[in-house]
Design an enzyme around this catalytic site. Structure first.
Site, PDB file in Angstrom:
ATOM      1  N   LYS A  57       0.795  -1.059  -0.569  1.00 35.71           N
ATOM      2  CA  LYS A  57      -0.230  -0.325   0.513  1.00 35.71           C
ATOM      3  C   LYS A  57       1.216   1.044  -0.021  1.00 35.71           C
ATOM      4  CE  LYS A  57      -1.699   1.263   3.923  1.00 35.71           C
ATOM      5  NZ  LYS A  57      -1.453   2.884   4.313  1.00 35.71           N
ATOM      6  N   ASN A  58       1.783   1.224   0.759  1.00 36.74           N
ATOM      7  CA  ASN A  58       2.701   2.389   0.874  1.00 36.74           C
ATOM      8  C   ASN A  58       3.425   2.538   0.176  1.00 36.74           C
ATOM      9  OD1 ASN A  58       1.542   2.937   2.630  1.00 36.74           O
ATOM     10  ND2 ASN A  58       3.321   2.416   5.238  1.00 36.74           N
TER      11      ASN A  58
ATOM     12  N   ILE B  28       9.270   7.106  16.166  1.00 44.41           N
ATOM     13  CA  ILE B  28       8.818   7.559  14.924  1.00 44.41           C
ATOM     14  C   ILE B  28       7.648   8.741  15.621  1.00 44.41           C
ATOM     15  CG2 ILE B  28       8.266   7.784  12.911  1.00 44.41           C
ATOM     16  CD1 ILE B  28      10.930   6.179  13.169  1.00 44.41           C
TER      17      ILE B  28
ATOM     18  N   ARG C  34      -8.532  -0.363   5.655  1.00 43.61           N
ATOM     19  CA  ARG C  34      -8.032   0.966   4.758  1.00 43.61           C
ATOM     20  C   ARG C  34      -6.854  -0.483   3.900  1.00 43.61           C
ATOM     21  NH1 ARG C  34      -7.167   6.407   7.487  1.00 43.61           N
ATOM     22  NH2 ARG C  34      -5.861   6.025   6.377  1.00 43.61           N
TER      23      ARG C  34
ATOM     24  N   ARG D 111      -4.041  10.833   4.783  1.00 43.53           N
ATOM     25  CA  ARG D 111      -2.791  11.426   4.533  1.00 43.53           C
ATOM     26  C   ARG D 111      -1.986  11.952   3.357  1.00 43.53           C
ATOM     27  NH1 ARG D 111      -1.754  13.846   9.284  1.00 43.53           N
ATOM     28  NH2 ARG D 111       0.311  14.253   8.407  1.00 43.53           N
TER      29      ARG D 111
ATOM     30  N   SER E 284      12.144  11.933   7.056  1.00 44.68           N
ATOM     31  CA  SER E 284      10.316  11.556   7.012  1.00 44.68           C
ATOM     32  C   SER E 284      10.180  10.627   4.812  1.00 44.68           C
ATOM     33  CB  SER E 284       9.561  13.166   7.166  1.00 44.68           C
ATOM     34  OG  SER E 284       8.701  13.275   5.835  1.00 44.68           O
ATOM     35  N   VAL E 285       9.419   9.772   5.795  1.00 50.73           N
ATOM     36  CA  VAL E 285       8.479   8.856   4.368  1.00 50.73           C
ATOM     37  C   VAL E 285       7.940   9.860   3.482  1.00 50.73           C
ATOM     38  CG1 VAL E 285       8.166   7.391   3.103  1.00 50.73           C
ATOM     39  CG2 VAL E 285       9.154   7.119   5.159  1.00 50.73           C
TER      40      VAL E 285
ATOM     41  N   LYS F 106      15.266  16.439   8.967  1.00 48.87           N
ATOM     42  CA  LYS F 106      14.350  15.222  10.143  1.00 48.87           C
ATOM     43  C   LYS F 106      14.167  14.115   8.959  1.00 48.87           C
ATOM     44  CE  LYS F 106      10.849  13.547  12.991  1.00 48.87           C
ATOM     45  NZ  LYS F 106       9.791  13.807  13.908  1.00 48.87           N
TER      46      LYS F 106
ATOM     47  N   ASP G 205       5.103   0.655  11.498  1.00 47.18           N
ATOM     48  CA  ASP G 205       4.683   0.443  11.165  1.00 47.18           C
ATOM     49  C   ASP G 205       3.855  -1.357  11.460  1.00 47.18           C
ATOM     50  OD1 ASP G 205       3.151   2.223  10.307  1.00 47.18           O
ATOM     51  OD2 ASP G 205       3.941   1.973   8.156  1.00 47.18           O
TER      52      ASP G 205
ATOM     53  N   ARG H 199       1.477  15.000  13.100  1.00 50.94           N
ATOM     54  CA  ARG H 199       2.159  14.093  12.110  1.00 50.94           C
ATOM     55  C   ARG H 199       1.422  15.674  11.321  1.00 50.94           C
ATOM     56  NH1 ARG H 199      -0.557   9.061   9.686  1.00 50.94           N
ATOM     57  NH2 ARG H 199       1.192   9.155   8.203  1.00 50.94           N
TER      58      ARG H 199
ATOM     59  N   CYS I   4      -3.475  13.000  13.983  1.00 53.12           N
ATOM     60  CA  CYS I   4      -4.346  12.071  12.962  1.00 53.12           C
ATOM     61  C   CYS I   4      -4.068  10.890  15.191  1.00 53.12           C
ATOM     62  CB  CYS I   4      -3.702  10.847  12.399  1.00 53.12           C
ATOM     63  SG  CYS I   4      -2.601   9.866  12.465  1.00 53.12           S
TER      64      CYS I   4
HETATM   65  C1  EPZ Z   1       4.717   6.991   6.373  1.00 54.20           C
HETATM   66  O1  EPZ Z   1       4.223   8.280   7.092  1.00 54.20           O
HETATM   67  C2  EPZ Z   1       3.558   5.706   6.261  1.00 54.20           C
HETATM   68  N1  EPZ Z   1       2.613   6.148   5.529  1.00 54.20           N
HETATM   69  C3  EPZ Z   1       3.024   4.750   7.053  1.00 54.20           C
HETATM   70  O2  EPZ Z   1       2.858   4.044   7.791  1.00 54.20           O
HETATM   71  C4  EPZ Z   1       4.771   5.206   8.533  1.00 54.20           C
HETATM   72  O3  EPZ Z   1       4.614   4.524   9.750  1.00 54.20           O
HETATM   73  C5  EPZ Z   1       5.552   6.671   8.266  1.00 54.20           C
HETATM   74  O4  EPZ Z   1       5.734   6.813   6.674  1.00 54.20           O
HETATM   75  C6  EPZ Z   1       7.361   5.651   8.956  1.00 54.20           C
HETATM   76  O5  EPZ Z   1       7.590   5.065   8.690  1.00 54.20           O
HETATM   77  C7  EPZ Z   1       2.741   6.127   4.309  1.00 54.20           C
HETATM   78  O6  EPZ Z   1       3.542   5.300   3.390  1.00 54.20           O
HETATM   79  C8  EPZ Z   1       1.686   6.309   3.125  1.00 54.20           C
HETATM   80  P1  EPZ Z   1       7.398  10.551   8.425  1.00 54.20           P
HETATM   81  P2  EPZ Z   1       4.526   9.225   7.150  1.00 54.20           P
HETATM   82  O7  EPZ Z   1       6.713  11.796   6.957  1.00 54.20           O
HETATM   83  O8  EPZ Z   1       5.239   9.983   5.796  1.00 54.20           O
HETATM   84  C9  EPZ Z   1       7.339  13.558  11.447  1.00 54.20           C
HETATM   85  C10 EPZ Z   1       0.656   2.851   8.556  1.00 54.20           C
HETATM   86  O9  EPZ Z   1       0.411   1.880   8.840  1.00 54.20           O
HETATM   87  N2  EPZ Z   1       6.957  14.294  10.173  1.00 54.20           N
HETATM   88  O10 EPZ Z   1       8.258   9.232   7.595  1.00 54.20           O
HETATM   89  O11 EPZ Z   1       2.745  10.385   7.192  1.00 54.20           O
HETATM   90  C11 EPZ Z   1       5.634  12.900  11.665  1.00 54.20           C
HETATM   91  O12 EPZ Z   1       4.857  13.606  12.616  1.00 54.20           O
HETATM   92  C12 EPZ Z   1       1.432   4.106   8.172  1.00 54.20           C
HETATM   93  O13 EPZ Z   1       1.383   1.818   6.673  1.00 54.20           O
HETATM   94  C13 EPZ Z   1       7.612  16.098  10.588  1.00 54.20           C
HETATM   95  O14 EPZ Z   1       7.550  16.509  11.915  1.00 54.20           O
HETATM   96  O15 EPZ Z   1       5.944   9.502   7.788  1.00 54.20           O
HETATM   97  C14 EPZ Z   1       6.546  11.771  12.607  1.00 54.20           C
HETATM   98  O16 EPZ Z   1       7.312  11.866  13.909  1.00 54.20           O
HETATM   99  C15 EPZ Z   1       0.861   5.295   9.030  1.00 54.20           C
HETATM  100  N3  EPZ Z   1       7.230  17.047   9.856  1.00 54.20           N
HETATM  101  C16 EPZ Z   1       7.872  11.311  11.794  1.00 54.20           C
HETATM  102  O17 EPZ Z   1       8.196  12.925  11.084  1.00 54.20           O
HETATM  103  C17 EPZ Z   1       6.655  16.702   8.370  1.00 54.20           C
HETATM  104  O18 EPZ Z   1       6.695  17.647   7.094  1.00 54.20           O
HETATM  105  C18 EPZ Z   1       7.916  10.454  10.409  1.00 54.20           C
HETATM  106  O19 EPZ Z   1       6.779  10.940   9.718  1.00 54.20           O
HETATM  107  C19 EPZ Z   1       6.383  15.064   8.343  1.00 54.20           C
HETATM  108  C20 EPZ Z   1       6.329  14.179   9.160  1.00 54.20           C
END
Ligand code: EPZ
Length: 417
Positions: free
Chosen positions: A22-23, A328, A398, A94, A165-166, A163, A306, A123, A118
């Site tokens: 999915k991701n 995370i 989902r 999101r 971020s995916v 930082k 995850d 996030r 969320c």
């Molecule tokens: C992705 O979410 C995944 N979603 C998430 O999968 C997964 O948990 C997450 O990466 C971490 O591996 C998808 O791929 C669709 P991040 P994402 O940006 O991109 C902070 C699931 O269950 N951050 O890497 O939203 C954030 O708050 C899910 O399938 C900022 O501060 O995660 C978090 O603490 C849910 N500012 C950390 O970084 C930003 O602009 C990592 O979030 C963006 C993120």
């Protein structure tokens, strides 16, 4: 609202075909905005994918899907394009924010709803906007929307994410592939799903180099008819390996890529999980004794957040004290109060869960709060005495394709009511 009724203590046996990721599919679907004709194979038909397809349709793209073959074909007709991602779609998923980069790169403007918080954390999307600004975008936030413009197109540049971020890495990639000149981004996320997105973009002529956490993008994208098969869902795979370790005589997981879950396999082996691993399958068996372990979630190649909720169920069956630190997300232990109601002995201090095992879990009425928390309750229910009733299972729909069908085929007793 639908619920799952699960009668525990049934021995699992059989095989499960692991779906596509999915991701991985979500950012690749967002990338179809950049192209004229894209076919994506191995798409998991889960609700988040349908939400993304609805968003693409709202923007003006056309798609055709084949549920039988897990394929979707997306066409960008170039006419009547709406460079907008409305609140009603982004608030339910999101990942909708991932259309920001491609819309801005191709159409030089975009209006995308801010996703909001969320269940697992606040996030924010500040890092997405940071990267787009570095590429030359002008950004304003008004009425809950991101208004982004790049009148003369985006320009290649060099920057380092403060930082990892995916999503921000994906949005930046999706914008940089149409920028003029070379972009060098450091401190990027390098999850397998990001590598899959890059492999897709390479098929469109983009020149990409990855060295550690540094991604270099040169040569702008060229539109053409292209086809791509998404990688297997390593989180779904990890979830079913844990199901097998908890309850299976023999569970065979097929259609997999073992190279995507090296870290998870080494952790599970240290815990005493018995597996036999082939080129594209894994067989897993319930182990007589599970060992306790200390873990921390981290960006890839670390242990994935995850899978934190799922491995916690295995920890409830390990002898002694296990620890898992969630590094995370700030609020990703929503499953813990529910697990405690099922008899698990878990305490949380400083974003670390302390799990004392082995405990006998007993069926209860519980509530799912997010995708991975929900599936951890399913795993707990599989080994619990008596019946567990899981409420709010729309979270499961989902992200897990045919969850109960896959488990029922392996002799689990599950009913959706
Ligand atoms: C992705 O979410 C995944 N979603 C998430 O999968 C997964 O948990 C997450 O990466 C971490 O591996 C998808 O791929 C669709 P991040 P994402 O940006 O991109 C902070 C699931 O269950 N951050 O890497 O939203 C954030 O708050 C899910 O399938 C900022 O501060 O995660 C978090 O603490 C849910 N500012 C950390 O970084 C930003 O602009 C990592 O979030 C963006 C993120």
């Amino acid at each position: 609202m639908q619920k799952l009724l699960i009668d525990g203590k049934k021995t699992l046996s059989g095989s499960i075909i692991i779906s596509g990721s999915k991701n991985s599919a979500l950012p690749i679907l967002a990338a179809t905005i950049l192209n004229n004709h894209t076919t994506i194979k191995n798409i998991p038909f889960v609700n988040d994918i349908f939400t993304m397809l609805n968003l693409l349709k709202f923007i003006g793209l056309k798609y055709r899907l084949s549920k039988k073959t897990n394929l979707v074909e997306v066409i960008n007709p170039r006419k009547n394009i709406n460079t907008i991602a409305p609140y009603k779609l982004v608030k339910t998923m999101r990942a909708g924010v991932l259309v920001l980069g491609p819309l801005l790169a191709k159409y030089r403007k975009a209006k995308v709803s801010l996703p909001g918080g969320c269940a697992i954390g606040t996030r924010p999307v500040n890092l997405h906007l940071f990267a787009l600004k570095k590429l030359g975008a002008k950004i304003k936030i008004k009425n809950g929307y991101i208004f982004a413009t790049a009148k003369n197109g985006l320009k290649g540049t060099r920057f380092r994410f403060p930082k990892i971020s995916v999503g921000a890495t994906e949005n930046a990639i999706l914008a940089a592939v149409k920028a003029k000149g070379i972009t060098v981004m450091d401190n990027c996320a390098v999850e397998p799903e990001i590598i899959d997105l890059l492999n897709f973009l390479k098929k469109l002529g983009v020149k990409i180099n990855i060295k550690g956490r540094k991604i270099t993008i040169e040569k702008s994208l060229k539109e053409k008819k292209v086809s791509h098969k998404v990688i297997c869902d390593r989180i779904e795979l990890g979830t079913y390996i844990i199901a097998g370790a908890l309850a299976a005589k023999k569970l065979k997981l097929k259609n997999i890529d073992k190279s995507l879950i090296k870290k998870e396999i080494s952790v599970l082996k240290r815990m005493g999980v018995k597996m036999s691993i082939g080129e594209n399958f894994i067989e897993v068996y319930k182990s007589g004794s599970i060992k306790n372990i200390n873990l921390k979630t981290d960006p890839y190649p670390g242990f994935p957040t995850d899978l934190q909720a799922q491995i916690m169920i295995l920890m409830t069956q390990a002898k002694g004290l296990s620890k898992i630190k969630e590094s995370i997300f700030e609020n990703r232990f929503m499953h813990v109060p529910e697990l405690r109601r099922m008899g698990a002995k878990i305490e949380i201090r400083n974003n670390t869960a302390y799990i004392l095992g082995p405990s006998i879990l007993t069926g209860a009425e519980v509530m799912a709060t997010d995708l991975r928390a929900s599936v951890s309750l399913v795993l707990a229910a599989l080994i619990a005495d008596k019946r567990t009733k899981i409420n709010r299972i729309y979270h499961l729909d989902r992200g897990y394709q045919d969850l109960e069908k896959k488990l029922i085929n392996c002799k689990a007793r599950i009913k959706r009511v």
